[in-house]
Design a protein around this motif. Structure first.
Motif, mmCIF file in Angstrom:
data_model
loop_
_atom_site.group_PDB
_atom_site.id
_atom_site.type_symbol
_atom_site.label_atom_id
_atom_site.label_comp_id
_atom_site.label_asym_id
_atom_site.label_seq_id
_atom_site.Cartn_x
_atom_site.Cartn_y
_atom_site.Cartn_z
ATOM 1 N N GLU A 78 -10.246 -10.705 129.813
ATOM 2 C CA GLU A 78 -11.582 -10.431 129.283
ATOM 3 C C GLU A 78 -12.053 -9.051 129.738
ATOM 4 N N THR A 79 -12.750 -8.353 128.858
ATOM 5 C CA THR A 79 -13.374 -7.083 129.225
ATOM 6 C C THR A 79 -14.885 -7.196 129.045
ATOM 7 N N ILE A 80 -15.610 -6.292 129.684
ATOM 8 C CA ILE A 80 -17.066 -6.295 129.593
ATOM 9 C C ILE A 80 -17.533 -4.925 129.102
ATOM 10 N N PRO A 81 -18.711 -4.849 128.500
ATOM 11 C CA PRO A 81 -19.165 -3.573 127.925
ATOM 12 C C PRO A 81 -19.181 -2.420 128.916
ATOM 13 N N GLU A 82 -19.424 -2.710 130.183
ATOM 14 C CA GLU A 82 -19.499 -1.651 131.183
ATOM 15 C C GLU A 82 -18.171 -0.901 131.351
ATOM 16 N N MET A 83 -17.081 -1.492 130.852
ATOM 17 C CA MET A 83 -15.777 -0.831 130.934
ATOM 18 C C MET A 83 -15.600 0.248 129.863
ATOM 19 N N ALA A 84 -16.442 0.231 128.842
ATOM 20 C CA ALA A 84 -16.224 1.096 127.683
ATOM 21 C C ALA A 84 -16.218 2.587 128.021
ATOM 22 N N PRO A 85 -17.166 3.122 128.794
ATOM 23 C CA PRO A 85 -17.156 4.574 129.028
ATOM 24 C C PRO A 85 -15.856 5.077 129.664
ATOM 25 N N ALA A 86 -15.387 4.393 130.702
ATOM 26 C CA ALA A 86 -14.164 4.835 131.373
ATOM 27 C C ALA A 86 -12.954 4.676 130.462
ATOM 28 N N ARG A 87 -12.905 3.578 129.699
ATOM 29 C CA ARG A 87 -11.777 3.354 128.796
ATOM 30 C C ARG A 87 -11.732 4.441 127.726
ATOM 31 N N LEU A 88 -12.865 4.763 127.152
ATOM 32 C CA LEU A 88 -12.914 5.805 126.125
ATOM 33 C C LEU A 88 -12.577 7.179 126.700
ATOM 34 N N ALA A 89 -13.048 7.452 127.921
ATOM 35 C CA ALA A 89 -12.728 8.731 128.555
ATOM 36 C C ALA A 89 -11.225 8.861 128.807
ATOM 37 N N ASP A 90 -10.599 7.772 129.272
ATOM 38 C CA ASP A 90 -9.149 7.801 129.476
ATOM 39 C C ASP A 90 -8.420 8.084 128.170
ATOM 40 N N TRP A 91 -8.864 7.437 127.103
ATOM 41 C CA TRP A 91 -8.212 7.626 125.798
ATOM 42 C C TRP A 91 -8.355 9.070 125.333
ATOM 43 N N LEU A 92 -9.548 9.628 125.460
ATOM 44 C CA LEU A 92 -9.757 11.019 125.051
ATOM 45 C C LEU A 92 -8.863 11.964 125.859
ATOM 46 N N ASP A 93 -8.741 11.706 127.155
ATOM 47 C CA ASP A 93 -7.874 12.545 127.985
ATOM 48 C C ASP A 93 -6.414 12.429 127.545
ATOM 49 N N GLU A 94 -5.977 11.201 127.241
ATOM 50 C CA GLU A 94 -4.585 10.996 126.868
ATOM 51 C C GLU A 94 -4.263 11.585 125.505
ATOM 52 N N LEU A 95 -5.249 11.704 124.634
ATOM 53 C CA LEU A 95 -5.013 12.336 123.334
ATOM 54 C C LEU A 95 -4.565 13.786 123.485
ATOM 55 N N LYS A 96 -4.913 14.393 124.582
ATOM 56 C CA LYS A 96 -4.546 15.793 124.814
ATOM 57 C C LYS A 96 -3.147 15.944 125.422
ATOM 58 N N THR A 97 -2.516 14.809 125.742
ATOM 59 C CA THR A 97 -1.219 14.843 126.416
ATOM 60 C C THR A 97 -0.152 14.227 125.526
#
Length: 317
Positions: free
Chosen positions: A159-178
């Motif tokens: 299960e995930t909770i909404p509070e995880m969204a900012p960090a998860r999205l930031a990780d994804w944006l960073d990985e898009l550059k790699t």
């Protein structure tokens, strides 16, 4: 869960002197589904109007291929029409355009596949791991299209909770550059060793056979895994347990849950996904049978294909 007592990684001498020879040879088909060229493997007699047996459709897990079901197919006693698909971005199926894979696309691809293979009759549907998650959701969304459902260790996700969204999205944006990449191997034997290191229970002859379908030799002479490296990126979409259960609870088909006695959920998620949570989820499935295969782990269709074939065949009838 049982303690994992798997043997150590195999040595070079573990590779077989005798090759695995499939009992049932497959027929390949390429079909365009939702704009992507998908690879299908067919076994058994082609469907015909006089054959009333449902088509058995099988879908594999993450970083796997449809050929992974060959050993279970060989162990089935009855001749029946069967097909396995390589998901988008795996095997010989096209990669998705862009730089991300979305779970609803697997549902769309499966829906299009059934439109192509069996538009007028329900099918028997089997999925392993990620594929098990897909078929459970699909069977709740399109219950009329499934006669019987088999889930091989498609546990879902913690299960995930909404509070995880900012960090998860930031990780994804960073990985898009790699740029992402997968390890290549100097020989197909190296791929077989990789399969045996990941799952030491798989026999050497089966690993050597599967390596030829799990990888392909490139122009550089190395053998490359048939999986899009983009799959390694963080999924920016949170997993919503309530949404999954809303689908699972609407499954109408009799459902068989199969797991291996040696599977340990903590190897993937630590303590983030308690076994009690999974049992609660599984309890919402209306018509459920359960089987545990002994001396098998997560790749139970490699570890105990004969035992799995018996259970699947008995359940499908």
């Amino acid at each position: 869960m049982s303690t994992d007592t798997r043997p150590t990684s195999p040595s070079a001498s573990a590779l077989p002197t005798a090759a695995y020879v499939p009992r049932r040879t497959h027929r390949s088909e390429f079909v365009t589904l939702r704009g992507l060229r998908h690879h299908l493997m067919h076994w058994g007699p082609p469907p015909s109007p006089s054959d009333t047996r449902p088509l058995l459709v099988m879908v594999h897990g993450w970083m796997d291929v449809g050929a992974s079901f060959q050993f279970m197919v060989d162990a089935l006693r009855e001749e029946r029409p069967m097909v396995a698909m390589d998901w988008r971005g795996f095997g010989l199926t096209d990669n998705t355009p862009g730089d991300a894979y979305w779970f609803p696309d697997y549902l769309g691809d499966l829906d299009a596949l059934l439109d192509h293979l069996s538009p007028g009759a329900p099918v028997d549907l089997l999925g392993h791991s990620m594929g098990g998650n897909v078929v459970m959701t699909y069977a709740g969304v399109r219950p009329q299209r499934i006669r019987r459902l088999v889930n091989l260790e498609g546990f879902g996700l913690p299960e995930t909770i909404p509070e995880m969204a900012p960090a998860r999205l930031a990780d994804w944006l960073d990985e898009l550059k790699t740029p992402q990449s997968l390890k290549s191997y100097e020989s197909v034997e190296g791929v077989a060793h990789r399969l045996m290191k990941t799952n030491p229970r798989v026999p050497a002859d089966k690993a050597a056979w599967l390596a030829q379908h799990w990888s392909r030799q490139g122009e550089d002479g190395h053998w490359h895994i048939l999986g899009d490296a983009v799959h390694k990126r963080t999924n920016p979409v949170l997993y919503r347990r309530a949404e999954a259960l809303a689908c699972w609870s609407r499954i109408q088909a009799p459902t068989l849950w199969v797991e291996g006695s040696e599977t340990d959920m903590t190897q993937w998620w630590g303590n983030r996904y308690p076994r009690e949570d999974f049992e609660t989820r599984l309890s919402v499935v209306p018509k459920l049978d359960r089987v545990t295969l002994q001396k098998a782990g997560h790749m139970l269709h490699h570890d105990q294909p004969e035992a799995l074939a018996r259970e699947v065949e008995s359940f499908l009838g």
